[in-house]
Scaffold this motif. Structure first.
Motif, mmCIF file in Angstrom:
data_model
loop_
_atom_site.group_PDB
_atom_site.id
_atom_site.type_symbol
_atom_site.label_atom_id
_atom_site.label_comp_id
_atom_site.label_asym_id
_atom_site.label_seq_id
_atom_site.Cartn_x
_atom_site.Cartn_y
_atom_site.Cartn_z
ATOM 1 N N ALA A 61 0.897 -1.114 0.126
ATOM 2 C CA ALA A 61 0.017 0.048 -0.174
ATOM 3 C C ALA A 61 0.942 1.336 0.053
ATOM 4 C CB ALA A 61 -0.816 0.047 1.248
ATOM 5 N N SER A 62 0.758 1.911 -1.032
ATOM 6 C CA SER A 62 1.715 3.142 -1.220
ATOM 7 C C SER A 62 1.097 4.281 -1.894
ATOM 8 C CB SER A 62 3.036 2.604 -2.156
ATOM 9 O OG SER A 62 2.488 2.210 -3.392
ATOM 10 N N GLY A 63 1.930 5.296 -2.082
ATOM 11 C CA GLY A 63 1.419 6.432 -2.800
ATOM 12 C C GLY A 63 0.758 6.337 -4.051
ATOM 13 N N PHE A 64 1.030 5.251 -4.792
ATOM 14 C CA PHE A 64 0.299 4.745 -6.121
ATOM 15 C C PHE A 64 -1.244 4.625 -5.839
ATOM 16 C CE2 PHE A 64 -1.331 1.160 -8.727
ATOM 17 C CZ PHE A 64 -1.249 1.878 -9.890
ATOM 18 N N VAL B 33 -2.110 0.872 8.592
ATOM 19 C CA VAL B 33 -1.308 2.234 9.198
ATOM 20 C C VAL B 33 0.023 1.936 8.824
ATOM 21 C CG1 VAL B 33 -1.174 4.002 10.832
ATOM 22 C CG2 VAL B 33 -3.166 2.646 10.770
ATOM 23 N N GLN B 34 0.671 1.501 7.612
ATOM 24 C CA GLN B 34 1.825 1.375 7.260
ATOM 25 C C GLN B 34 2.574 2.786 6.893
ATOM 26 O OE1 GLN B 34 2.050 -1.549 4.137
ATOM 27 N NE2 GLN B 34 0.031 -2.520 4.792
ATOM 28 N N PRO B 35 3.728 2.751 7.366
ATOM 29 C CA PRO B 35 4.579 4.168 6.794
ATOM 30 C C PRO B 35 4.510 4.832 5.388
ATOM 31 C CG PRO B 35 5.904 2.723 7.869
ATOM 32 C CD PRO B 35 4.766 1.779 7.678
ATOM 33 N N SER B 36 4.416 3.961 4.470
ATOM 34 C CA SER B 36 4.355 4.470 3.054
ATOM 35 C C SER B 36 2.942 5.016 2.956
ATOM 36 C CB SER B 36 4.757 3.400 2.315
ATOM 37 O OG SER B 36 3.811 2.140 2.094
ATOM 38 N N ILE B 37 1.934 4.325 3.315
ATOM 39 C CA ILE B 37 0.533 5.000 3.360
ATOM 40 C C ILE B 37 0.379 6.116 4.214
ATOM 41 C CG2 ILE B 37 -0.956 3.667 5.148
ATOM 42 C CD1 ILE B 37 -1.664 3.528 1.282
ATOM 43 N N PHE C 213 11.881 3.758 1.372
ATOM 44 C CA PHE C 213 11.744 3.687 -0.195
ATOM 45 C C PHE C 213 10.254 4.777 -0.662
ATOM 46 C CE2 PHE C 213 13.578 -0.677 0.267
ATOM 47 C CZ PHE C 213 14.794 -0.261 -0.827
ATOM 48 N N SER C 214 9.468 4.829 0.163
ATOM 49 C CA SER C 214 8.271 5.719 0.004
ATOM 50 C C SER C 214 8.753 7.118 -0.332
ATOM 51 C CB SER C 214 7.368 5.502 0.859
ATOM 52 O OG SER C 214 6.038 6.354 0.671
ATOM 53 N N PHE C 215 9.448 7.563 0.676
ATOM 54 C CA PHE C 215 10.360 8.993 0.647
ATOM 55 C C PHE C 215 11.026 9.101 -0.528
ATOM 56 C CE2 PHE C 215 13.487 11.987 1.696
ATOM 57 C CZ PHE C 215 12.499 12.981 2.132
ATOM 58 N N LEU C 216 11.971 8.016 -0.598
ATOM 59 C CA LEU C 216 12.744 8.369 -1.980
ATOM 60 C C LEU C 216 12.069 8.155 -3.155
ATOM 61 C CD1 LEU C 216 15.800 6.366 -0.658
ATOM 62 C CD2 LEU C 216 15.904 8.770 -1.229
ATOM 63 N N SER C 217 11.152 7.400 -3.482
ATOM 64 C CA SER C 217 10.401 7.427 -4.799
ATOM 65 C C SER C 217 9.675 8.594 -5.253
ATOM 66 C CB SER C 217 9.602 6.024 -4.782
ATOM 67 O OG SER C 217 8.728 5.937 -4.133
ATOM 68 N N THR C 218 9.027 9.088 -4.125
ATOM 69 C CA THR C 218 8.096 10.197 -4.271
ATOM 70 C C THR C 218 9.078 11.479 -4.467
ATOM 71 O OG1 THR C 218 6.438 9.349 -2.596
ATOM 72 C CG2 THR C 218 6.328 11.637 -3.081
ATOM 73 N N PHE C 219 10.178 11.484 -3.785
ATOM 74 C CA PHE C 219 11.203 12.610 -4.034
ATOM 75 C C PHE C 219 11.679 12.636 -5.436
ATOM 76 C CE2 PHE C 219 15.307 14.476 -3.747
ATOM 77 C CZ PHE C 219 15.413 15.677 -3.430
ATOM 78 N N GLY C 220 12.004 11.400 -5.910
ATOM 79 C CA GLY C 220 12.412 11.041 -7.346
ATOM 80 C C GLY C 220 11.248 11.815 -8.301
ATOM 81 N N LEU C 221 10.040 11.384 -8.115
ATOM 82 C CA LEU C 221 9.107 11.852 -9.009
ATOM 83 C C LEU C 221 8.898 13.355 -8.920
ATOM 84 C CD1 LEU C 221 6.434 9.191 -8.137
ATOM 85 C CD2 LEU C 221 7.847 9.200 -9.920
#
Length: 584
Positions: free
Chosen positions: A106-109, A147-151, A199-207
């Motif tokens: 469960a992530s930003g996508f 309530v996962q960190p990425s979500i 990973f969630s922070f870095l991938s969003t930062f890259g986008l």
């Protein structure tokens, strides 16, 4: 539901073998520093009337009823995240190995998709009404996924977008990302070590910082296709250094796979969310509605199986240092912020490749090392000598999967010159579990013939570069190997009564490896080794005293973990002394 269990506390230990799963570090990242060995259930408690787990179970059961397995579990993971679903390891590893691990988290996508649905449905309502409905649905989804960190990061940024729309102000996406990360770490400081958060922070930062530049450079293709291509590339650029540092694996086809599967994954995720909503209202209707997704999910799984079996779909890079990883991120930040570096980004790319390739190449070409991996009933020996790699014994499927393959990955081993196995059945186990590491030759001592495997006879010597291996006898099983002027003898039974072993007694610089039931004192006295390594269940006190008296070093893999030898460093244990007793 609260359960009361009585038992004893124990201290989690580091893995016995290099590269294996580190349970102690995992627990530490969760804020736990002791384990409980349960002995008795004192109280089962009462099952609560309501809970998020009941809703998740309702959705998962509906999906499984409508799709069966593994399609139902895969869809449940795509909608709720794999931490909420008992997804088989085979399916989980399949998505991870092709670079689609984020699809099962469960992530930003998922939040972006859900937010798009909310804004589309409520487009005729006022911004304030959209804000209220959006906040309620996003909070509900965060609870549903556990309530996962990425979500949580994605939900907070979703709140920022809804608030910005309500007050009619442009939101600084990078600022909202940093604010979300700060708030989450103030709430849960240990999340800073959570890979999902990182990973969630870095991938969003890259986008945010890289995708606009990529889209500009892809202006020669239609904007929709350019966006689909830019998203995985931008995310991968910023995630890859941490991924290599953590998992030590490179998936060369990950970007093409993400591009090819993006439309299909979007359709499946969207359909899954709609079906999950229906399932919450009526599980029967949900199981009927989800049937339309069977063939898309089935096709996706088959496509990923095809990709993962392609040559070169996975490449072990080995352990890169923390300094190398940080150096790569420094270069990426310079390219992002500095105009000169932006003009010479190819130079930055070359430096990054050099930081990764040069240390790994130097390590492989200069390393001389013998590793005795702790395993049952017999250890596994890995011989590395300046790029040449040989293995003696493989063990069963469990040993291969959880001990041998993680070690090979950590060492960046993709090619093996030869593997000598005791039983030829282990060769088939190896091929089933690992199609990626190329093995030039298999040799076996017992069992039926296997493709690309040769049965060796007694007193036959195998020359592998400057390393030689020789099967001395079958009964008892005696294997001698020599590397870098160091002689090793592997014994699986007592040999003092066998006349065929007399010639062993004059070996110089001998390291004795014994994997029988109990280390024999007579064997030690006769062979006079400098070092004794045993995998036995029990080492008698009399034997330990005699070894100490004769100044023979003793290493016990069941207690010391894997043993590694290098010409200059000598012998080293995996487990430190303080870890051997893990009881409080």
């Amino acid at each position: 539901q609260k359960i009361t269990i009585s038992g004893g506390l124990y201290k989690p230990r580091s893995p016995k073998n290099p590269g294996a799963f580190d349970f102690r570090n995992y627990l530490a990242s969760q804020g736990a520093y002791a384990g409980l060995k349960g002995e008795k259930i004192v109280n089962l408690g009462t099952e609560p009337f309501w809970g998020w787990w009941k809703l998740r179970k309702r959705i998962i059961n509906s999906f499984n009823q409508g799709l069966g397995t593994p399609e139902g579990l895969v869809l449940s993971s795509m909608v709720l995240g794999r931490k909420s679903v008992d997804l088989p390891l085979e399916q989980r590893d399949l998505f991870i190995n092709v670079g689609l691990a984020h699809v099962l988290s469960a992530s930003g996508f998922h939040v972006a998709l859900l937010l798009g649905i909310i804004l589309r449905i409520t487009r005729n309502l006022s911004p304030k009404q959209q804000l209220i409905i959006g906040v309620i649905i996003l909070l509900f989804y965060a609870g549903l996924t556990g309530v996962q960190p990425s979500i949580c990061r994605a939900v907070l940024m979703g709140f920022a977008i809804l608030i910005g729309q309500t007050v009619q102000r442009k939101i600084r996406i990078l600022g909202s990302l940093l604010l979300a990360a700060t708030l989450l770490l103030l709430w849960q400081p240990l999340w800073i070590w959570n890979l999902g958060f990182q990973f969630s922070f870095l991938s969003t930062f890259g986008l945010i910082v890289t995708m606009p530049t990529l889209i500009k450079r892809l202006d020669w293709i239609p904007p929709a296709i350019a966006t689909v291509m830019a998203v995985p590339i931008a995310a991968t650029i910023w995630v890859l250094p941490l991924s290599l540092y953590t998992f030590k694996l490179l998936a060369p086809y990950s970007i093409p796979t993400n591009i090819i599967t993006a439309p299909l994954i979007t359709i499946i995720s969207l359909g899954g969310m709609i079906s999950a909503t229906i399932a919450l209202i009526s599980p029967t209707l949900g199981s009927l509605a989800v049937k339309i997704l069977y063939y898309p999910i089935h096709f996706l799984i088959k496509l990923l199986v095809f990709i993962v079996n392609l040559p070169g779909s996975s490449y072990a890079v080995g352990q890169i240092s923390l300094g190398v990883m940080l150096g790569i991120y420094v270069i990426l930040v310079l390219i992002w912020l500095n105009q000169w570096w932006q003009s010479y980004w190819k130079l930055g790319l070359s430096l990054i490749l050099g930081l990764i390739i040069i240390p790994i190449t130097y390590h492989n070409l200069t390393l001389v090392q013998v590793t005795i991996l702790a395993a049952k009933p017999h250890p596994v020996v890995v011989i590395q000598e300046r790029g040449n790699v040989s293995l003696i014994n493989l063990g069963d499927k469990k040993t291969i999967k959880y001990n041998v393959l993680p070690f090979l990955t950590q060492q960046g081993i993709n090619n093996i010159n030869a593997i000598l196995v005791f039983n030829s059945d282990n060769i088939q186990d190896w091929r089933e579990l690992n199609p990626h590491v190329n093995v030039a030759n298999f040799f076996h001592i017992f069992g039926k013939n296997q493709p690309n495997s040769q049965k060796i006879s007694a007193e036959k010597t195998l020359g592998l570069g400057s390393t030689s291996m020789e099967l001395l006898t079958r009964q008892p099983l005696l294997v001698k190997f020599q590397t870098n002027d160091q002689s090793w003898l592997w014994i699986t039974d007592k040999i003092n009564k066998y006349q065929s072993a007399k010639k062993l007694f004059n070996l110089q610089s001998l390291v004795l490896l014994f994997s029988g039931k109990s280390l024999s004192l007579n064997t030690l006295i006769e062979l006079k080794p400098k070092v004794a390594i045993t995998n036995s269940y029990f080492v008698p006190k009399k034997v330990r005293q005699e070894l100490e008296k004769r100044k023979i070093e003793l290493y016990w893999t069941r207690q010391d973990g894997a043993i590694q030898w290098q010409p200059k460093q000598g012998f080293q244990r995996t487990l430190i002394t303080g870890e051997k007793n893990n009881v409080y």
